[in-house]
Design an enzyme around this catalytic site. Sequence first.
Site, PDB file in Angstrom:
ATOM      1  N   ASP A  41      41.786  46.218  39.613  1.00 20.08           N
ATOM      2  CA  ASP A  41      42.963  46.455  40.473  1.00 20.08           C
ATOM      3  C   ASP A  41      44.050  45.441  40.634  1.00 20.08           C
ATOM      4  O   ASP A  41      43.743  44.225  40.902  1.00 20.08           O
ATOM      5  CB  ASP A  41      42.443  46.790  41.990  1.00 20.08           C
ATOM      6  CG  ASP A  41      41.474  48.000  41.895  1.00 20.08           C
ATOM      7  OD1 ASP A  41      41.874  49.075  41.506  1.00 20.08           O
ATOM      8  OD2 ASP A  41      40.476  47.713  42.440  1.00 20.08           O
ATOM      9  N   ASP A  52      44.419  38.582  38.922  1.00 20.16           N
ATOM     10  CA  ASP A  52      45.764  38.442  39.769  1.00 20.16           C
ATOM     11  C   ASP A  52      45.630  37.688  40.793  1.00 20.16           C
ATOM     12  O   ASP A  52      46.877  37.520  41.611  1.00 20.16           O
ATOM     13  CB  ASP A  52      46.196  39.793  39.743  1.00 20.16           C
ATOM     14  CG  ASP A  52      45.340  40.640  40.805  1.00 20.16           C
ATOM     15  OD1 ASP A  52      44.279  40.544  40.957  1.00 20.16           O
ATOM     16  OD2 ASP A  52      45.722  41.453  41.569  1.00 20.16           O
ATOM     17  N   ASP A  61      39.670  41.491  35.880  1.00 21.79           N
ATOM     18  CA  ASP A  61      39.892  42.228  36.822  1.00 21.79           C
ATOM     19  C   ASP A  61      40.393  43.496  36.689  1.00 21.79           C
ATOM     20  O   ASP A  61      40.912  43.892  35.824  1.00 21.79           O
ATOM     21  CB  ASP A  61      40.789  41.420  37.972  1.00 21.79           C
ATOM     22  CG  ASP A  61      40.994  42.225  39.409  1.00 21.79           C
ATOM     23  OD1 ASP A  61      39.956  42.338  39.845  1.00 21.79           O
ATOM     24  OD2 ASP A  61      42.110  42.096  39.700  1.00 21.79           O
TER      25      ASP A  61
END
Length: 230
Positions: A17, A177, A15
């Site tokens: 961001d 995240d 991922d």
Amino acid sequence: MKNLSILNGATIAFDLDGTLVESAPDLIGAVNAILMSEGFKPLAYEAGRPFISRGARWLLQWGLENAGDPDPAAHTAALFGRFISYYAEHVADESKPFPGVIDALRILKSAGAKLVVCTNKPTDLSRTLLAKLDMADLFDAIVGLDAVKAAKPNPAHLIEAVDAVGGDLARTVMVGDADTDAGAARSAGTSLILVDFGYTEIPAAELAPDILLHHFDDLVGACVALLNDG
């Protein structure tokens, strides 16, 4: 350092961001630039940070709604193009890689791992951000939501990202995240590492990753352990 030979030919999908890059300052800054240009109060940084994983459009609409806009959905549609233009110009003003990211990526790459970015951010913005941070060349492919049939948490995103680098799902680790990353990894049947410092409404530990990462210094060892277990 453990024997890294297991990494050769494995795929590590990331991922963007909140996982690779602390990009919230510029994303929330772009939302606030639009809000203030429309006469609304800015969004508090700490209030907006956990919601980055929902995407920029959602964040803009939420900011308008919180500021008292009587028709946030319609105004989001009208303002989103201006938001994207502003954000593209300021994509790396304050954004920076999380500590330890660059070194970990270089070790993985030198060990023969295929590295791919699997992000719900548009591909061109992702490339621009990573290029400005001198990170783009570390990846074999950058696969945004516009380059796949369905975005995370749909497993198609991760599957197509792995395909883009000629990888094998059975030897793939997803690093993220938030619940979108966890959902894609679990549905695609890959191993899952989550960082505990990213953008998520649900604490990463509660999303039951195979490994919860506190710092990127531990990423390489975590990938080796999961690939050996597989």
